[in-house]
Design an enzyme around this catalytic site. Structure first.
Site, short mmCIF file in Angstrom:
data_model
loop_
_atom_site.label_atom_id
_atom_site.label_comp_id
_atom_site.label_asym_id
_atom_site.label_seq_id
_atom_site.Cartn_x
_atom_site.Cartn_y
_atom_site.Cartn_z
N GLU A 85 10.93 5.07 10.60
CA GLU A 85 11.39 5.70 9.34
C GLU A 85 10.49 6.46 8.69
OE1 GLU A 85 15.65 3.77 8.02
OE2 GLU A 85 13.79 2.65 7.00
N CYS A 100 6.00 10.91 3.51
CA CYS A 100 5.44 9.54 3.76
C CYS A 100 5.81 8.84 5.34
CB CYS A 100 6.24 8.52 2.86
SG CYS A 100 5.75 6.87 2.97
N CYS A 107 5.13 -4.29 11.54
CA CYS A 107 3.80 -4.45 10.82
C CYS A 107 3.44 -5.86 11.19
CB CYS A 107 3.74 -4.05 9.33
SG CYS A 107 2.20 -4.37 8.57
N CYS A 111 3.41 -9.15 4.64
CA CYS A 111 3.39 -9.30 3.41
C CYS A 111 4.90 -9.51 3.00
CB CYS A 111 3.35 -8.26 2.43
SG CYS A 111 1.65 -7.31 2.92
N CYS A 114 7.73 -7.20 1.69
CA CYS A 114 8.08 -6.08 2.27
C CYS A 114 9.00 -6.18 3.58
CB CYS A 114 6.66 -5.57 2.73
SG CYS A 114 6.89 -4.11 4.02
N CYS A 336 9.06 2.48 -1.24
CA CYS A 336 7.99 1.68 -0.72
C CYS A 336 8.57 0.12 -0.06
CB CYS A 336 7.04 1.52 -1.90
SG CYS A 336 6.13 2.86 -2.23
N1 SAH Z 1 1.00 -1.05 5.03
C1 SAH Z 1 0.12 -0.29 3.98
C2 SAH Z 1 0.72 1.02 3.64
C3 SAH Z 1 2.41 0.99 3.50
S1 SAH Z 1 3.16 0.16 2.26
C4 SAH Z 1 0.12 -1.09 2.87
O1 SAH Z 1 0.79 -2.15 2.81
O2 SAH Z 1 -0.68 -0.62 2.12
C5 SAH Z 1 3.02 1.26 0.84
C6 SAH Z 1 3.14 0.40 -0.26
O3 SAH Z 1 4.29 -0.12 -0.75
C7 SAH Z 1 1.99 -0.71 -0.51
O4 SAH Z 1 1.25 -1.01 -1.45
C8 SAH Z 1 3.03 -2.01 -0.29
O5 SAH Z 1 2.27 -3.19 -0.60
C9 SAH Z 1 4.17 -1.46 -1.15
N2 SAH Z 1 5.37 -2.41 -1.10
C10 SAH Z 1 5.82 -3.11 0.06
N3 SAH Z 1 6.88 -3.68 -0.08
C11 SAH Z 1 7.33 -3.14 -1.35
C12 SAH Z 1 8.56 -3.35 -2.09
N4 SAH Z 1 9.51 -4.20 -1.51
N5 SAH Z 1 8.57 -2.84 -3.24
C13 SAH Z 1 7.74 -1.94 -3.74
N6 SAH Z 1 6.43 -1.79 -3.07
C14 SAH Z 1 6.49 -2.27 -1.97
FE1 SF4 Z 2 2.38 -4.16 6.43
FE2 SF4 Z 2 4.53 -3.85 4.39
FE3 SF4 Z 2 2.30 -5.48 4.13
FE4 SF4 Z 2 2.22 -2.64 4.25
S1 SF4 Z 2 3.27 -3.81 2.64
S2 SF4 Z 2 0.83 -4.14 5.20
S3 SF4 Z 2 3.96 -2.09 5.67
S4 SF4 Z 2 3.92 -5.81 5.82
#
Ligand code: SAH
Ligand code: SF4
Length: 343
Positions: A85, A100, A107, A111, A114, A336
């Site tokens: 996406e 974006c 991934c 996290c 996420c 995000c």
């Molecule tokens: N993987 C990379 C870039 C993509 S995520 C990273 O983690 O930095 C873009 C941002 O969204 C990151 O700061 C991530 O931690 C945040 N993010 C992930 N899940 C989220 C959620 N459910 N709500 C808000 N931000 C989130």
């Molecule tokens: Fe991967 Fe989501 Fe963590 Fe970014 S926030 S590193 S996309 S698991």
């Protein structure tokens, strides 16, 4: 589009040198979606190039538009049947759009808050697939007559950019190459979950491109739970690579911090974050972005607005520069951390 492949195809056919520039211009600057669209090319050449060097490697599956019109999310199919996406956003009123993009299907970082992390890693995208997301939106804006200009790209979609550093580096070159997408380096930013060696390499290779670090906690125990890659590169190591980055680039870094109710949003967590910024040094070059958590199918909850305001005020009292980032595209699961592979 793979421009090296296109160059080879043109050379094999003995085409004159100017053809390459002519086609790149039509595709990247004018949004031609097929060779048939490029009327300045002789018909036999158009037909030969369509299979030899396809313009678009991604197939549109669906585009959703948010109610406020400021976010559009596309699900795009890859050649092997996987899907990713990408999101087109208008962060501020005006005519500038930001795209974006994703760098992986899924991934590996995992996290806990996420949606992409829950999928695990399917595979890295190729540089062509990374860049073609931007190309997709160029073509889409032209086709749908979306008013405005595509000015910025952020690597904040699915995947961890520094887990596939070379591919991301190649895609950055294409995005900022004046003969291809031609964005200003300062209009592009990469977000990482904290792969310290990647940050150091990035400082050397792309000192003009923006960097965001997804911190989310400034004590190792909590951060290792939320962002498991912290076990490999704990906070001291991260602070060291940020110091190096700031020394080399003298550019502002963004610390991303998703506020999770009762987990990382207490006064003590704000104090730890301020302490981390002090340890890195150069606080005037560090900006904290507090992110309102977007719902995903996990055990977390967003901090109440009042907790977010208190957290921000405490950081400001400690001398930090802070904003609370408004999320666009929640209603289309395009904010995000909400991007996944859909069928
Ligand atoms: N993987 C990379 C870039 C993509 S995520 C990273 O983690 O930095 C873009 C941002 O969204 C990151 O700061 C991530 O931690 C945040 N993010 C992930 N899940 C989220 C959620 N459910 N709500 C808000 N931000 C989130
Ligand atoms: Fe991967 Fe989501 Fe963590 Fe970014 S926030 S590193 S996309 S698991």
């Amino acid at each position: 589009m793979d421009s090296a492949k296109l160059a080879r195809a043109l050379e094999t056919r003995g085409e004159p040198k100017y053809r390459l520039g002519q086609i790149l211009e039509a595709v990247y600057k004018k949004g031609a979606a097929s060779y048939a669209d490029i009327k300045t090319l002789p018909a036999p050449l158009r037909e030969a190039l369509e299979p030899a060097a396809p313009i678009q490697s991604l197939k549109e599956r669906r585009v959703l538009i948010s109610k406020d019109g400021r976010a559009r999310k596309a699900a795009l199919g890859l050649a092997d049947g996987l899907a990713i996406e990408t999101v087109l956003l208008k962060p501020k009123p005006g005519d500038a759009w930001t795209v974006c993009i994703s760098v992986q299907a899924g991934c590996a970082v995992g996290c806990t808050f996420c949606a992409t992390g829950l999928m695990g890693l399917k595979r890295d995208l190729t540089p062509e697939e990374i860049v073609d997301q931007v190309l997709f939106w160029i073509q889409y804006m032209r086709r749908e007559s979306v008013p405005g200009r595509l000015t910025n790209v952020v690597y904040m979609g699915m995947g961890e950019p520094f887990h596939c550093y070379e591919k991301v580096a190649e895609s950055l070159k294409a995005l900022t190459d004046p003969a291809r997408i031609g964005l200003a380096q300062r209009h592009v930013a990469v977000s990482t979950s904290g792969l310290a060696p990647g940050i150091e390499r990035f400082a050397d290779d792309f000192p003009q491109v923006g960097l965001a670090l997804s911190l989310h906690a400034a004590n190792d125990e909590l951060r290792s739970k939320l962002v498991p890659v912290n076990k490999a590169y704990p906070l001291e190591r991260l602070a060291k690579s940020l110091r190096l980055y700031l020394e080399k680039t003298n550019r502002r870094v963004f610390l991303e911090y998703v506020l999770l109710s009762g987990e990382n949003d207490r006064p003590v967590h704000a104090d730890e974050l301020a302490g981390f910024v002090r340890r890195v040094g150069k606080p005037h070059l560090i900006h904290v972005n507090l992110i309102v958590w977007n719902p995903t199918d996990t055990e977390h909850a967003a901090s109440p607005a009042i907790a977010a305001r208190d957290f921000k005020a405490r950081l400001e009292d400690a001398g930090l520069s802070v904003t609370i980032r408004k999320n666009l595209g929640q209603d289309i699961q395009g904010a995000c951390g909400q991007l996944i592979q859909t069928d």
